[in-house]
Design a protein around this motif. Structure first.
Motif, short mmCIF file in Angstrom:
data_model
loop_
_atom_site.label_atom_id
_atom_site.label_comp_id
_atom_site.label_asym_id
_atom_site.label_seq_id
_atom_site.Cartn_x
_atom_site.Cartn_y
_atom_site.Cartn_z
N ILE A 117 -12.51 -0.57 -2.06
CA ILE A 117 -13.80 -0.30 -2.56
C ILE A 117 -14.74 -1.48 -2.50
N VAL A 118 -15.60 -1.17 -1.59
CA VAL A 118 -16.63 -1.94 -1.40
C VAL A 118 -18.15 -1.72 -2.01
N THR A 119 -18.19 -0.37 -1.72
CA THR A 119 -19.56 0.16 -2.77
C THR A 119 -18.97 0.99 -3.47
N THR A 120 -19.63 1.64 -4.57
CA THR A 120 -19.23 2.80 -5.54
C THR A 120 -19.84 4.03 -4.93
N GLY A 121 -19.39 5.08 -5.07
CA GLY A 121 -19.80 6.60 -4.49
C GLY A 121 -20.01 7.35 -5.76
N GLY A 122 -20.32 8.39 -5.70
CA GLY A 122 -20.70 9.45 -6.71
C GLY A 122 -19.72 10.61 -6.74
N ILE A 123 -18.71 10.40 -6.15
CA ILE A 123 -17.56 11.37 -6.06
C ILE A 123 -16.32 11.03 -6.83
N ASP A 124 -15.63 12.02 -7.59
CA ASP A 124 -14.59 11.42 -8.38
C ASP A 124 -13.50 11.61 -7.27
N THR A 125 -12.93 10.46 -6.77
CA THR A 125 -11.93 10.29 -5.91
C THR A 125 -10.51 10.85 -6.41
N LEU A 126 -10.18 10.38 -7.60
CA LEU A 126 -9.06 10.69 -8.15
C LEU A 126 -8.84 12.57 -8.35
N GLU A 127 -9.96 12.93 -8.70
CA GLU A 127 -9.74 14.47 -8.73
C GLU A 127 -9.70 14.95 -7.42
N ILE A 128 -10.32 14.63 -6.36
CA ILE A 128 -9.73 15.27 -5.07
C ILE A 128 -8.19 14.99 -5.12
N TYR A 129 -7.74 13.77 -5.02
CA TYR A 129 -6.35 13.54 -4.99
C TYR A 129 -5.58 14.02 -5.75
N ARG A 130 -5.76 14.39 -7.20
CA ARG A 130 -5.00 15.21 -7.76
C ARG A 130 -5.03 16.75 -7.13
N VAL A 144 -8.32 -7.16 -6.44
CA VAL A 144 -7.46 -6.69 -7.38
C VAL A 144 -7.04 -5.24 -6.96
N ILE A 145 -5.73 -4.87 -7.02
CA ILE A 145 -5.21 -3.50 -6.95
C ILE A 145 -5.15 -2.98 -8.31
N SER A 146 -5.66 -1.59 -8.54
CA SER A 146 -5.41 -0.89 -9.52
C SER A 146 -4.62 0.26 -9.07
N VAL A 147 -3.42 0.69 -9.79
CA VAL A 147 -2.50 1.80 -9.22
C VAL A 147 -2.71 2.87 -10.30
N TYR A 148 -2.86 4.16 -9.86
CA TYR A 148 -2.79 5.41 -10.62
C TYR A 148 -1.79 6.30 -10.00
N CYS A 149 -1.09 6.74 -11.01
CA CYS A 149 0.05 7.49 -10.82
C CYS A 149 -0.17 9.08 -11.23
N LEU A 164 7.01 2.23 -5.55
CA LEU A 164 7.49 0.92 -5.02
C LEU A 164 7.67 0.19 -6.29
N PRO A 165 8.75 0.36 -7.13
CA PRO A 165 8.68 -0.28 -8.38
C PRO A 165 9.08 -1.82 -8.28
N GLU A 166 9.78 -2.23 -7.40
CA GLU A 166 10.08 -3.77 -7.15
C GLU A 166 9.03 -4.40 -6.60
N LEU A 167 7.93 -4.13 -5.90
CA LEU A 167 6.82 -4.50 -5.17
C LEU A 167 5.92 -5.31 -6.27
N ASP A 168 5.67 -6.64 -5.97
CA ASP A 168 5.06 -7.46 -6.90
C ASP A 168 3.51 -7.45 -6.48
N LEU A 169 2.85 -6.51 -7.36
CA LEU A 169 1.32 -6.30 -6.55
C LEU A 169 0.52 -7.53 -6.80
N ARG A 170 0.90 -8.32 -7.69
CA ARG A 170 0.15 -9.69 -7.85
C ARG A 170 0.39 -10.58 -6.57
N SER A 171 1.47 -10.55 -5.82
CA SER A 171 1.84 -11.21 -4.65
C SER A 171 0.74 -10.60 -3.61
N ILE A 172 0.97 -9.28 -3.45
CA ILE A 172 0.07 -8.39 -2.45
C ILE A 172 -1.38 -8.84 -2.68
N GLU A 173 -1.87 -8.92 -4.01
CA GLU A 173 -3.17 -9.07 -4.20
C GLU A 173 -3.69 -10.72 -3.70
#
Length: 193
Positions: A117-130, A144-149, A164-173
């Motif tokens: 995300i660099v700019t915010t858009g007007g379409i609900d991206t999660l609804e498309i993916y759902r 910062v990484i936000s994860v949605y399941c 990927l439950p063993e992945l340390d997201l803070r390290s990746i960030e």
């Protein structure tokens, strides 16, 4: 070509149009194919994003390299799908993820989609993916990484990846925010050894 829509938003990064038919979307997709513009569609609303800049592409590539190194070093079989368009007319939804992956085997719908995300858009991206059935979506914004399941009632924000439950997201960030991509990737590889 004249588009019979009402424009709700327009700026230098793109446009948000309403009352767009799927047929118009397909025509625009063809007309804009060589421009690098990205088209996102949900229930008659079309977002056209200008070609992506280095501000978007560099963190995306760094994040994806880090993730791919992690999966390779942990012997997790994956198939990178890139920004392959997902969705269809019957769902009323279509999107090109910034990056996507199938884990384990190749599938028509990726297990993981990544959005930088660099700019915010007007379409609900999660609804498309759902609607499409993507199991997990990561949003990277300002390092910062936000994860949605995906669950039975839609997406839920979680503190760690279920895929990927063993992945340390803070390290990746941390490594995704480093100024030098080459150094970031090498340092992360050393951390995993």
């Amino acid at each position: 070509m004249v588009i019979a829509t009402s424009q709700t938003q327009l700026d230098k990064s793109g446009a948000l149009l309403s009352n767009v038919t799927w047929e118009t979307l397909e025509k625009l997709d063809t007309d804009l194919a060589k421009t690098g513009a990205l088209l996102t569609y949900l229930d008659g609303t079309l977002e056209i994003i200008a070609p992506l800049s280095d501000v978007h592409e560099e963190p995306k590539k760094t994040l994806c390299q880090l993730l791919e190194i992690y999966m390779r070093m942990k012997n997790i079989r994956f198939y990178a799908r890139g920004s392959t368009t997902i969705g269809m007319k019957e769902l009323g939804a279509r999107k090109e993820p910034d990056e996507s992956y199938c884990l384990g085997t190749r599938k028509s719908v990726p297990d993981l989609a990544i959005e930088v995300i660099v700019t915010t858009g007007g379409i609900d991206t999660l609804e498309i993916y759902r609607r499409v059935g993507v199991q997990e979506v990561w949003f990277w914004e300002d390092g910062v990484i936000s994860v949605y399941c995906l669950g039975s009632t839609g997406y839920k924000l979680v503190s760690k990846s279920e895929l990927l439950p063993e992945l340390d997201l803070r390290s990746i960030e941390f490594y995704s925010r480093m100024a030098d991509q080459y150094d970031a990737v090498n340092a992360f590889m050393q951390l995993l050894k």
